[in-house]
Scaffold this motif. Sequence first.
Motif, PDB file in Angstrom:
ATOM      1  N   GLY A 140      10.438  56.383  11.118  1.00 24.70           N
ATOM      2  CA  GLY A 140      10.174  55.274  12.019  1.00 24.70           C
ATOM      3  C   GLY A 140       8.765  55.298  12.584  1.00 24.70           C
ATOM      4  N   LYS A 141       8.531  54.337  13.474  1.00 26.50           N
ATOM      5  CA  LYS A 141       7.179  54.197  14.012  1.00 26.50           C
ATOM      6  C   LYS A 141       6.949  55.073  15.249  1.00 26.50           C
ATOM      7  N   GLY A 142       7.938  55.851  15.606  1.00 23.46           N
ATOM      8  CA  GLY A 142       7.767  56.810  16.700  1.00 23.46           C
ATOM      9  C   GLY A 142       7.315  56.166  18.002  1.00 23.46           C
ATOM     10  N   GLY A 143       7.837  54.970  18.285  1.00 21.34           N
ATOM     11  CA  GLY A 143       7.490  54.320  19.554  1.00 21.34           C
ATOM     12  C   GLY A 143       6.220  53.482  19.497  1.00 21.34           C
ATOM     13  N   TYR A 144       5.499  53.531  18.389  1.00 20.88           N
ATOM     14  CA  TYR A 144       4.293  52.696  18.253  1.00 20.88           C
ATOM     15  C   TYR A 144       4.662  51.331  17.682  1.00 20.88           C
ATOM     16  N   ALA A 145       3.849  50.328  17.987  1.00 24.29           N
ATOM     17  CA  ALA A 145       4.129  48.969  17.521  1.00 24.29           C
ATOM     18  C   ALA A 145       3.981  48.849  16.008  1.00 24.29           C
ATOM     19  N   HIS A 146       3.115  49.638  15.427  1.00 25.90           N
ATOM     20  CA  HIS A 146       2.889  49.574  13.977  1.00 25.90           C
ATOM     21  C   HIS A 146       2.641  50.979  13.433  1.00 25.90           C
ATOM     22  N   PHE A 147       2.901  51.126  12.136  1.00 26.07           N
ATOM     23  CA  PHE A 147       2.583  52.398  11.488  1.00 26.07           C
ATOM     24  C   PHE A 147       1.090  52.710  11.608  1.00 26.07           C
ATOM     25  N   MET A 148       0.266  51.658  11.505  1.00 25.92           N
ATOM     26  CA  MET A 148      -1.176  51.920  11.548  1.00 25.92           C
ATOM     27  C   MET A 148      -1.571  52.602  12.859  1.00 25.92           C
ATOM     28  N   LEU A 149      -1.023  52.111  13.982  1.00 24.08           N
ATOM     29  CA  LEU A 149      -1.366  52.709  15.277  1.00 24.08           C
ATOM     30  C   LEU A 149      -0.828  54.137  15.365  1.00 24.08           C
ATOM     31  N   LYS A 150       0.374  54.325  14.846  1.00 24.47           N
ATOM     32  CA  LYS A 150       0.956  55.676  14.823  1.00 24.47           C
ATOM     33  C   LYS A 150       0.055  56.618  14.011  1.00 24.47           C
ATOM     34  N   GLU A 151      -0.395  56.135  12.881  1.00 22.01           N
ATOM     35  CA  GLU A 151      -1.194  56.986  11.994  1.00 22.01           C
ATOM     36  C   GLU A 151      -2.577  57.278  12.581  1.00 22.01           C
ATOM     37  N   ILE A 152      -3.125  56.305  13.311  1.00 16.94           N
ATOM     38  CA  ILE A 152      -4.397  56.549  14.008  1.00 16.94           C
ATOM     39  C   ILE A 152      -4.208  57.691  15.018  1.00 16.94           C
ATOM     40  N   HIS A 153      -3.051  57.671  15.684  1.00 15.70           N
ATOM     41  CA  HIS A 153      -2.765  58.726  16.670  1.00 15.70           C
ATOM     42  C   HIS A 153      -2.434  60.060  16.025  1.00 15.70           C
ATOM     43  N   GLU A 154      -2.042  60.046  14.789  1.00 11.98           N
ATOM     44  CA  GLU A 154      -1.714  61.308  14.099  1.00 11.98           C
ATOM     45  C   GLU A 154      -2.964  62.045  13.603  1.00 11.98           C
ATOM     46  N   GLN A 155      -4.125  61.405  13.783  1.00 17.56           N
ATOM     47  CA  GLN A 155      -5.334  61.988  13.182  1.00 17.56           C
ATOM     48  C   GLN A 155      -5.694  63.392  13.690  1.00 17.56           C
ATOM     49  N   PRO A 156      -5.603  63.638  14.998  1.00 16.09           N
ATOM     50  CA  PRO A 156      -5.959  64.996  15.437  1.00 16.09           C
ATOM     51  C   PRO A 156      -5.111  66.068  14.728  1.00 16.09           C
ATOM     52  N   ASN A 157      -3.807  65.838  14.628  1.00 13.90           N
ATOM     53  CA  ASN A 157      -2.975  66.839  13.955  1.00 13.90           C
ATOM     54  C   ASN A 157      -3.215  66.885  12.457  1.00 13.90           C
ATOM     55  N   ALA A 158      -3.493  65.733  11.873  1.00 15.94           N
ATOM     56  CA  ALA A 158      -3.779  65.707  10.430  1.00 15.94           C
ATOM     57  C   ALA A 158      -5.014  66.567  10.130  1.00 15.94           C
ATOM     58  N   ILE A 159      -6.013  66.483  11.008  1.00 19.54           N
ATOM     59  CA  ILE A 159      -7.226  67.308  10.809  1.00 19.54           C
ATOM     60  C   ILE A 159      -6.861  68.787  10.912  1.00 19.54           C
ATOM     61  N   ARG A 160      -6.124  69.134  11.970  1.00 24.52           N
ATOM     62  CA  ARG A 160      -5.739  70.555  12.146  1.00 24.52           C
ATOM     63  C   ARG A 160      -4.980  71.059  10.928  1.00 24.52           C
ATOM     64  N   ASN A 161      -3.981  70.287  10.488  1.00 19.45           N
ATOM     65  CA  ASN A 161      -3.159  70.736   9.354  1.00 19.45           C
ATOM     66  C   ASN A 161      -3.981  70.882   8.080  1.00 19.45           C
ATOM     67  N   THR A 162      -5.035  70.089   7.976  1.00 23.81           N
ATOM     68  CA  THR A 162      -5.842  70.115   6.753  1.00 23.81           C
ATOM     69  C   THR A 162      -6.865  71.245   6.781  1.00 23.81           C
ATOM     70  N   ILE A 163      -7.496  71.463   7.911  1.00 21.79           N
ATOM     71  CA  ILE A 163      -8.607  72.429   7.890  1.00 21.79           C
ATOM     72  C   ILE A 163      -8.196  73.859   8.248  1.00 21.79           C
ATOM     73  N   LEU A 164      -7.232  74.013   9.160  1.00 24.89           N
ATOM     74  CA  LEU A 164      -6.935  75.376   9.632  1.00 24.89           C
ATOM     75  C   LEU A 164      -6.536  76.347   8.521  1.00 24.89           C
ATOM     76  N   PRO A 165      -5.695  75.910   7.539  1.00 24.61           N
ATOM     77  CA  PRO A 165      -5.357  76.862   6.465  1.00 24.61           C
ATOM     78  C   PRO A 165      -6.551  77.230   5.589  1.00 24.61           C
ATOM     79  N   ARG A 166      -7.652  76.505   5.705  1.00 25.29           N
ATOM     80  CA  ARG A 166      -8.837  76.753   4.860  1.00 25.29           C
ATOM     81  C   ARG A 166      -9.972  77.403   5.637  1.00 25.29           C
ATOM     82  N   ILE A 167      -9.656  77.934   6.814  1.00 20.53           N
ATOM     83  CA  ILE A 167     -10.690  78.625   7.594  1.00 20.53           C
ATOM     84  C   ILE A 167     -10.243  80.070   7.810  1.00 20.53           C
TER      85      ILE A 167
END
Length: 364
Positions: free
Chosen positions: A1-28
């Motif tokens: 689901g949209k996790g309380g956001y009006a659209h997936f796009m807004l939800k995904e914009i908000h997911e960016q900080p964690n997406a960065i962490r999940n992507t870079i931390l295993p490679r540092i």
Amino acid sequence: GKGGYAHFMLKEIHEQPNAIRNTILPRIQDGLPNLEECGITPEVLREFRHIQVVACGTAMHAGTVGKYVIEKLARVPVTVDIASEFRYREPLVGEGDLVIIISQSGETADSLAALRLAKSLGAKTLAIVNAMGSSIAREADMLIYTHAGPEIAVASTKAYMVQIAVMYLFAFELALAVGNIDETECRRLVKLLQETPEVITGILEHKEQTQYIASSLITADSLLYIGRGLDYALSMEGSLKLKEISYIHSESYAAGELKHGTISLITENMPVIAVATQKALREKTISNIKEVKARGARVILVCRESDNVDPDAVDLKFGLPEFDDLLMPMIAVVPLQLIAYYTSVLKGNDVDKPRNLAKSVTVE
Ligand code: F6R
């Protein structure tokens, strides 16, 4: 689901900080990039004389940010190509070249064909892909997964963010491998990259100004995005995001190129979104802003909050927090995404499923 956001796009914009962490931390590791698990070692990296990035749309824009960063830090030449152009141009790649394919879905037909072509010509291939087990991920010689999680909105946001995060990590590792930066500088850069999620979270807590800017755009028929250097790379992405979901025509231009034709488009009240985050280019961009302003443009400037702007040259400003110039694209793209999002919302469009577009383009 949209996790309380009006659209997936807004939800995904908000997911960016964690997406960065999940992507870079295993490679540092110990404060330095480590891409060994992806098949990338300093020895491998030192072999390449030239890097060719191939991708489509937003992924190509991520590659363009990568070009500026790699060339600046590692001094290895990088060319960026649209996959549908690359594959039909009898491209000049082969042994000694690295071809980087960037794709969220890993199934884009032209990008997959470009990968196969590059391999057949003897180039080494590196895929930067979000979808696990996808065709591009399976077929490339080396692979870096981005860990954005599933992206549902057609307009890509978090996938772009982690694509550029990977381009930074890769550039840091390459620059260190070829000896163009030392370990101290590499650690400093990695640390800055690790700070980006928090800075982005701060921006996401203050969305009002982007809503306000969006409300000023909805009546426009056409607008321009301008910038120089990394700000130009970012303008391309801002412009694509806006046009694909708001249906307002827009173009991005290198600010210094305007006077070679495009400036004739400027009419009274035409919005021009200028991005000026790169200190060395700031004065140059400001003089371009004054040129469009003098011809009636309504100028919206994305710059640092601390930058003083001439009220005669700028109508609206989005103020970014202070951050390192080189990594600023990761921060500055966020207001551009939000401006596109709110413009689409205010126009009553189907934000997550814009007309005529598919999430994954598996036909050429
Ligand atoms: C724009 C957008 C597209 C994709 C392009 C490539 O928001 O999402 O431009 O970036 O179709 O798709 P992938 O990355 O799946 O190869």
